[in-house]
Design a protein around this motif. Structure first.
Motif, mmCIF file in Angstrom:
data_model
loop_
_atom_site.group_PDB
_atom_site.id
_atom_site.type_symbol
_atom_site.label_atom_id
_atom_site.label_comp_id
_atom_site.label_asym_id
_atom_site.label_seq_id
_atom_site.Cartn_x
_atom_site.Cartn_y
_atom_site.Cartn_z
ATOM 1 N N GLU A 10 1.176 -1.356 -0.477
ATOM 2 C CA GLU A 10 -0.180 -0.335 0.074
ATOM 3 C C GLU A 10 0.537 1.123 0.325
ATOM 4 O O GLU A 10 0.494 2.276 -1.374
ATOM 5 C CB GLU A 10 -1.173 -0.450 1.401
ATOM 6 C CG GLU A 10 -1.777 -1.092 1.098
ATOM 7 C CD GLU A 10 -2.826 -0.841 2.053
ATOM 8 O OE1 GLU A 10 -3.215 0.215 2.783
ATOM 9 O OE2 GLU A 10 -3.341 -1.539 2.941
ATOM 10 N N SER A 12 3.497 1.572 -1.221
ATOM 11 C CA SER A 12 4.632 2.112 -2.272
ATOM 12 C C SER A 12 3.618 1.507 -3.017
ATOM 13 O O SER A 12 3.490 3.569 -4.228
ATOM 14 C CB SER A 12 5.470 0.542 -2.829
ATOM 15 O OG SER A 12 5.874 0.748 -3.825
ATOM 16 N N SER A 13 2.345 1.940 -3.690
ATOM 17 C CA SER A 13 1.024 2.066 -4.729
ATOM 18 C C SER A 13 0.868 3.511 -3.834
ATOM 19 O O SER A 13 0.104 4.016 -5.189
ATOM 20 C CB SER A 13 0.368 1.223 -4.895
ATOM 21 O OG SER A 13 -0.769 1.172 -3.090
ATOM 22 N N GLN A 14 0.391 3.894 -3.016
ATOM 23 C CA GLN A 14 0.488 5.344 -1.981
ATOM 24 C C GLN A 14 1.110 5.829 -3.125
ATOM 25 O O GLN A 14 0.998 7.122 -3.295
ATOM 26 C CB GLN A 14 -0.143 4.731 -1.227
ATOM 27 C CG GLN A 14 -1.112 4.755 -0.431
ATOM 28 C CD GLN A 14 -1.733 4.784 0.563
ATOM 29 O OE1 GLN A 14 -0.500 4.795 1.616
ATOM 30 N NE2 GLN A 14 -3.155 4.217 1.389
ATOM 31 N N THR A 15 2.125 5.976 -2.546
ATOM 32 C CA THR A 15 3.052 6.785 -3.001
ATOM 33 C C THR A 15 3.014 6.916 -4.595
ATOM 34 O O THR A 15 3.543 8.049 -5.094
ATOM 35 C CB THR A 15 4.413 6.408 -2.630
ATOM 36 O OG1 THR A 15 4.435 6.275 -0.762
ATOM 37 C CG2 THR A 15 6.025 7.123 -2.955
ATOM 38 N N ASP A 16 2.828 6.145 -4.843
ATOM 39 C CA ASP A 16 3.700 5.928 -6.620
ATOM 40 C C ASP A 16 2.326 7.365 -7.014
ATOM 41 O O ASP A 16 2.307 7.531 -8.027
ATOM 42 C CB ASP A 16 3.533 5.111 -7.439
ATOM 43 C CG ASP A 16 4.966 4.174 -7.281
ATOM 44 O OD1 ASP A 16 5.918 4.455 -6.639
ATOM 45 O OD2 ASP A 16 5.424 2.732 -7.466
ATOM 46 N N ASP A 17 0.741 6.423 -6.263
ATOM 47 C CA ASP A 17 -0.330 7.307 -7.509
ATOM 48 C C ASP A 17 0.141 8.673 -6.696
ATOM 49 O O ASP A 17 -0.259 9.539 -7.719
ATOM 50 C CB ASP A 17 -1.434 6.547 -6.074
ATOM 51 C CG ASP A 17 -1.498 5.357 -6.894
ATOM 52 O OD1 ASP A 17 -1.083 5.242 -8.197
ATOM 53 O OD2 ASP A 17 -2.462 4.828 -5.920
ATOM 54 N N LEU A 18 0.320 9.110 -5.246
ATOM 55 C CA LEU A 18 0.568 10.701 -4.896
ATOM 56 C C LEU A 18 2.054 10.762 -6.242
ATOM 57 O O LEU A 18 1.441 11.900 -6.551
ATOM 58 C CB LEU A 18 1.020 10.888 -3.946
ATOM 59 C CG LEU A 18 1.198 11.932 -3.432
ATOM 60 C CD1 LEU A 18 0.613 13.044 -3.454
ATOM 61 C CD2 LEU A 18 2.376 11.773 -1.895
ATOM 62 N N GLN A 20 2.300 10.398 -9.669
ATOM 63 C CA GLN A 20 1.947 10.080 -10.534
ATOM 64 C C GLN A 20 0.457 11.258 -10.688
ATOM 65 O O GLN A 20 0.278 12.118 -11.184
ATOM 66 C CB GLN A 20 1.306 9.080 -11.063
ATOM 67 C CG GLN A 20 0.859 9.232 -12.472
ATOM 68 C CD GLN A 20 1.469 8.979 -13.436
ATOM 69 O OE1 GLN A 20 2.710 8.631 -13.576
ATOM 70 N NE2 GLN A 20 1.112 10.261 -14.107
ATOM 71 N N ARG A 21 -0.033 11.520 -9.684
ATOM 72 C CA ARG A 21 -1.038 12.875 -9.959
ATOM 73 C C ARG A 21 -0.336 14.167 -9.789
ATOM 74 O O ARG A 21 -1.272 15.082 -10.626
ATOM 75 C CB ARG A 21 -1.920 12.590 -8.581
ATOM 76 C CG ARG A 21 -3.035 11.250 -8.765
ATOM 77 C CD ARG A 21 -3.924 11.845 -7.814
ATOM 78 N NE ARG A 21 -3.598 11.873 -5.901
ATOM 79 C CZ ARG A 21 -3.754 10.470 -5.370
ATOM 80 N NH1 ARG A 21 -3.663 9.513 -5.690
ATOM 81 N NH2 ARG A 21 -2.841 10.781 -4.387
ATOM 82 N N ARG A 23 3.119 14.905 -10.572
ATOM 83 C CA ARG A 23 3.414 15.224 -11.851
ATOM 84 C C ARG A 23 1.986 15.816 -12.949
ATOM 85 O O ARG A 23 2.704 16.492 -13.583
ATOM 86 C CB ARG A 23 3.930 13.952 -12.117
ATOM 87 C CG ARG A 23 4.351 13.874 -13.226
ATOM 88 C CD ARG A 23 5.199 12.551 -14.182
ATOM 89 N NE ARG A 23 6.217 12.607 -13.377
ATOM 90 C CZ ARG A 23 6.973 11.476 -13.004
ATOM 91 N NH1 ARG A 23 6.447 10.028 -12.926
ATOM 92 N NH2 ARG A 23 8.076 11.042 -12.025
ATOM 93 N N SER A 24 1.559 15.370 -12.440
ATOM 94 C CA SER A 24 0.190 15.087 -13.415
ATOM 95 C C SER A 24 -0.376 17.357 -13.555
ATOM 96 O O SER A 24 -0.435 17.323 -14.479
ATOM 97 C CB SER A 24 -1.058 14.194 -13.880
ATOM 98 O OG SER A 24 -1.773 14.617 -14.526
#
Length: 122
Positions: A10, A12-18, A20-21, A23-24
C-alpha cells in the motif's frame, strides 16, 4: 497450519499514485513554463528518496524480527532441560508455541527483505 504475512504494498502504490497525480498536476501547470524538466527531475528525486525511506523501514522491521528470533531462541534453550518423560505436558505446548513464533518472525523478516529486493513471494 501455514502463516502467510500480509505484505503491504500500500505504501509503495500510494506513493506512486501520489507522485503520478503530483506529476500530472504540476506538468499541466508547468506546460507553458520552461521549468518542466526541473519538475520532472524533482519528482524523480522524490521517488528515489521515497524508495530509500521504504527500504530503510523494511530493513528496520527485519532487524526487529531478528531481535525477536534471538529472544525466542534463548527461551527455546529450555528444550535442553526437558525430557520426553516430562509430567507437565503443557511444557511441550509452550515450546511448540515458541517454535511457531520463531516461524512467524522469520516469515515477516523474509517478507521485509523481499520488499527491498522487489521480489514478493506468495
Amino acid at each position: 497450519m501455514s502463516f502467510h504475512p500480509v505484505i503491504s504494498r500500500e505504501t509503495s502504490s500510494q506513493t506512486d499514485d501520489l507522485a503520478q497525480r503530483l506529476r500530472s498536476t504540476i506538468q499541466h501547470a508547468a506546460s507553458t513554463c520552461e521549468c518542466r524538466e526541473q519538475v520532472d527531475e524533482a519528482i524523480a528525486r522524490f521517488m528515489t528518496l521515497e524508495q530509500a525511506r521504504r527500504d530503510r523501514s523494511a530493513l528496520l522491521k527485519a532487524r526487529g524480527q531478528l531481535v525477536r528470533i534471538i529472544a525466542l531462541t534463548q527461551m527455546l534453550a529450555e528444550l535442553d532441560d526437558i525430557s520426553w518423560t516430562e509430567v507437565d505436558r503443557s511444557a511441550f505446548e509452550e515450546l511448540a508455541q515458541l517454535f511457531d513464533d520463531v516461524a512467524r518472525a522469520a516469515t515477516l523478516g523474509s517478507a521485509a527483505m523481499q520488499m527491498i529486493s522487489g521480489e514478493v513471494r506468495q
